[in-house]
Design a protein around this motif. Structure first.
Motif, mmCIF file in Angstrom:
data_model
loop_
_atom_site.group_PDB
_atom_site.id
_atom_site.type_symbol
_atom_site.label_atom_id
_atom_site.label_comp_id
_atom_site.label_asym_id
_atom_site.label_seq_id
_atom_site.Cartn_x
_atom_site.Cartn_y
_atom_site.Cartn_z
ATOM 1 N N GLY A 235 0.798 -1.215 0.000
ATOM 2 C CA GLY A 235 0.000 0.000 0.000
ATOM 3 C C GLY A 235 0.831 1.265 0.000
ATOM 4 O O GLY A 235 0.293 2.369 0.095
ATOM 5 N N ASP A 236 2.160 1.136 -0.105
ATOM 6 C CA ASP A 236 3.017 2.321 -0.201
ATOM 7 C C ASP A 236 2.754 3.007 -1.537
ATOM 8 O O ASP A 236 2.503 2.346 -2.542
ATOM 9 C CB ASP A 236 4.491 1.934 -0.141
ATOM 10 C CG ASP A 236 4.898 1.354 1.201
ATOM 11 O OD1 ASP A 236 4.193 1.579 2.198
ATOM 12 O OD2 ASP A 236 5.939 0.662 1.232
ATOM 13 N N PHE A 237 2.805 4.347 -1.531
ATOM 14 C CA PHE A 237 2.617 5.061 -2.795
ATOM 15 C C PHE A 237 3.579 6.228 -2.890
ATOM 16 O O PHE A 237 4.054 6.756 -1.891
ATOM 17 C CB PHE A 237 1.173 5.507 -2.993
ATOM 18 C CG PHE A 237 0.703 6.568 -2.029
ATOM 19 C CD1 PHE A 237 0.806 7.913 -2.351
ATOM 20 C CD2 PHE A 237 0.146 6.220 -0.815
ATOM 21 C CE1 PHE A 237 0.363 8.890 -1.477
ATOM 22 C CE2 PHE A 237 -0.297 7.191 0.073
ATOM 23 C CZ PHE A 237 -0.190 8.524 -0.263
ATOM 24 N N MET A 238 3.874 6.588 -4.138
ATOM 25 C CA MET A 238 4.768 7.690 -4.444
ATOM 26 C C MET A 238 4.087 8.569 -5.490
ATOM 27 O O MET A 238 3.497 8.053 -6.437
ATOM 28 C CB MET A 238 6.087 7.191 -5.035
ATOM 29 C CG MET A 238 7.039 6.506 -4.085
ATOM 30 S SD MET A 238 6.658 4.833 -3.509
ATOM 31 C CE MET A 238 6.311 3.865 -4.925
ATOM 32 N N VAL A 239 4.184 9.870 -5.312
ATOM 33 C CA VAL A 239 3.736 10.810 -6.333
ATOM 34 C C VAL A 239 4.996 11.295 -7.032
ATOM 35 O O VAL A 239 5.915 11.820 -6.391
ATOM 36 C CB VAL A 239 2.952 11.994 -5.725
ATOM 37 C CG1 VAL A 239 2.552 12.982 -6.818
ATOM 38 C CG2 VAL A 239 1.721 11.479 -4.985
ATOM 39 N N VAL A 240 5.040 11.081 -8.345
ATOM 40 C CA VAL A 240 6.222 11.404 -9.142
ATOM 41 C C VAL A 240 5.860 12.507 -10.126
ATOM 42 O O VAL A 240 4.841 12.417 -10.816
ATOM 43 C CB VAL A 240 6.734 10.155 -9.889
ATOM 44 C CG1 VAL A 240 7.902 10.508 -10.791
ATOM 45 C CG2 VAL A 240 7.114 9.063 -8.899
ATOM 46 N N GLN A 241 6.674 13.535 -10.167
ATOM 47 C CA GLN A 241 6.498 14.611 -11.140
ATOM 48 C C GLN A 241 7.535 14.411 -12.233
ATOM 49 O O GLN A 241 8.732 14.360 -11.958
ATOM 50 C CB GLN A 241 6.672 15.960 -10.460
ATOM 51 C CG GLN A 241 6.325 17.131 -11.351
ATOM 52 C CD GLN A 241 6.071 18.374 -10.536
ATOM 53 O OE1 GLN A 241 5.151 18.427 -9.748
ATOM 54 N NE2 GLN A 241 6.896 19.385 -10.741
ATOM 55 N N THR A 242 7.065 14.274 -13.475
ATOM 56 C CA THR A 242 7.944 14.011 -14.615
ATOM 57 C C THR A 242 7.940 15.221 -15.532
ATOM 58 O O THR A 242 6.890 15.754 -15.870
ATOM 59 C CB THR A 242 7.467 12.756 -15.382
ATOM 60 O OG1 THR A 242 7.523 11.645 -14.476
ATOM 61 C CG2 THR A 242 8.339 12.474 -16.576
ATOM 62 N N TYR A 243 9.141 15.637 -15.913
ATOM 63 C CA TYR A 243 9.317 16.815 -16.744
ATOM 64 C C TYR A 243 9.666 16.422 -18.173
ATOM 65 O O TYR A 243 10.237 15.358 -18.413
ATOM 66 C CB TYR A 243 10.435 17.700 -16.175
ATOM 67 C CG TYR A 243 10.164 18.149 -14.759
ATOM 68 C CD1 TYR A 243 9.379 19.258 -14.499
ATOM 69 C CD2 TYR A 243 10.695 17.440 -13.684
ATOM 70 C CE1 TYR A 243 9.131 19.662 -13.203
ATOM 71 C CE2 TYR A 243 10.452 17.841 -12.378
ATOM 72 C CZ TYR A 243 9.665 18.950 -12.150
ATOM 73 O OH TYR A 243 9.415 19.339 -10.857
ATOM 74 N N ILE B 101 10.435 12.378 -7.130
ATOM 75 C CA ILE B 101 9.434 11.909 -6.178
ATOM 76 C C ILE B 101 9.109 13.104 -5.295
ATOM 77 O O ILE B 101 9.989 13.633 -4.611
ATOM 78 C CB ILE B 101 9.961 10.737 -5.340
ATOM 79 C CG1 ILE B 101 10.250 9.542 -6.240
ATOM 80 C CG2 ILE B 101 8.942 10.366 -4.259
ATOM 81 C CD1 ILE B 101 10.882 8.365 -5.521
ATOM 82 N N VAL B 102 7.862 13.542 -5.328
ATOM 83 C CA VAL B 102 7.492 14.746 -4.586
ATOM 84 C C VAL B 102 6.664 14.435 -3.347
ATOM 85 O O VAL B 102 6.447 15.313 -2.515
ATOM 86 C CB VAL B 102 6.758 15.762 -5.489
ATOM 87 C CG1 VAL B 102 7.691 16.262 -6.581
ATOM 88 C CG2 VAL B 102 5.503 15.175 -6.094
ATOM 89 N N ALA B 103 6.192 13.184 -3.214
ATOM 90 C CA ALA B 103 5.435 12.799 -2.023
ATOM 91 C C ALA B 103 5.480 11.289 -1.874
ATOM 92 O O ALA B 103 5.550 10.554 -2.859
ATOM 93 C CB ALA B 103 3.988 13.273 -2.124
ATOM 94 N N LEU B 104 5.452 10.844 -0.627
ATOM 95 C CA LEU B 104 5.419 9.421 -0.281
ATOM 96 C C LEU B 104 4.301 9.202 0.713
ATOM 97 O O LEU B 104 3.974 10.097 1.489
ATOM 98 C CB LEU B 104 6.733 8.997 0.386
ATOM 99 C CG LEU B 104 8.010 9.172 -0.394
ATOM 100 C CD1 LEU B 104 9.214 8.968 0.519
ATOM 101 C CD2 LEU B 104 8.069 8.186 -1.534
ATOM 102 N N GLY B 105 3.750 8.011 0.702
ATOM 103 C CA GLY B 105 2.708 7.712 1.678
ATOM 104 C C GLY B 105 2.497 6.222 1.827
ATOM 105 O O GLY B 105 3.123 5.410 1.147
ATOM 106 N N GLU B 106 1.590 5.874 2.727
ATOM 107 C CA GLU B 106 1.259 4.493 3.019
ATOM 108 C C GLU B 106 -0.246 4.312 2.970
ATOM 109 O O GLU B 106 -1.004 5.284 3.002
ATOM 110 C CB GLU B 106 1.761 4.112 4.408
ATOM 111 C CG GLU B 106 3.260 4.215 4.577
ATOM 112 C CD GLU B 106 3.696 3.925 6.005
ATOM 113 O OE1 GLU B 106 3.077 4.470 6.942
ATOM 114 O OE2 GLU B 106 4.643 3.148 6.163
ATOM 115 N N HIS B 107 -0.665 3.061 2.923
ATOM 116 C CA HIS B 107 -2.078 2.670 3.005
ATOM 117 C C HIS B 107 -2.907 3.205 1.842
ATOM 118 O O HIS B 107 -4.013 3.711 2.027
ATOM 119 C CB HIS B 107 -2.691 3.104 4.343
ATOM 120 C CG HIS B 107 -1.904 2.647 5.528
ATOM 121 N ND1 HIS B 107 -1.782 1.318 5.859
ATOM 122 C CD2 HIS B 107 -1.158 3.328 6.424
ATOM 123 C CE1 HIS B 107 -1.012 1.211 6.923
ATOM 124 N NE2 HIS B 107 -0.618 2.411 7.289
#
Length: 97
Positions: A67-75, A82-88
């Motif tokens: 359930g880990d997640f990453m928000v990735v900003q691609t140029y 990776i601009v944000a990390l989270g769980e669940h």
């Protein structure tokens, strides 16, 4: 923070060519190399993406087992951050009854 997320941060911190900016930016790398790291090392899959601007895409990567997640900003220049990390992470139903 889960072990896999911690290991991802440690691994990315050792990759060559990482731009070290503010901690809020976490890490930046070549888009292909970062995608390979997320896929091969973390077992993550891209769950969605959308345009943030004419030369920027935001992507959400999720590791299904944890359930880990990453928000990735691609140029457009071939760099991803990776601009944000989270769980669940929980997927939502796109077509509720």
């Amino acid at each position: 923070m889960s072990k896999r997320l911690f290991y991802l941060l440690c691994l990315i911190a050792t990759l060559p060519g990482i731009a070290r900016a503010n901690f809020s930016d976490l890490t930046c790398d070549d888009s292909v190399r970062l995608n390979e790291t997320l896929t091969d090392v973390m077992g993550a899959e891209r769950q969605g993406q959308g345009l943030r601007g004419p030369e920027t895409v935001l992507e959400v990567w999720v590791t299904a087992g944890t359930g880990d997640f990453m928000v990735v900003q691609t140029y457009a220049n071939g760099t991803s951050c990776i601009v944000a990390l989270g769980e669940h992470w929980e997927a939502t139903d796109h077509n509720p009854a």
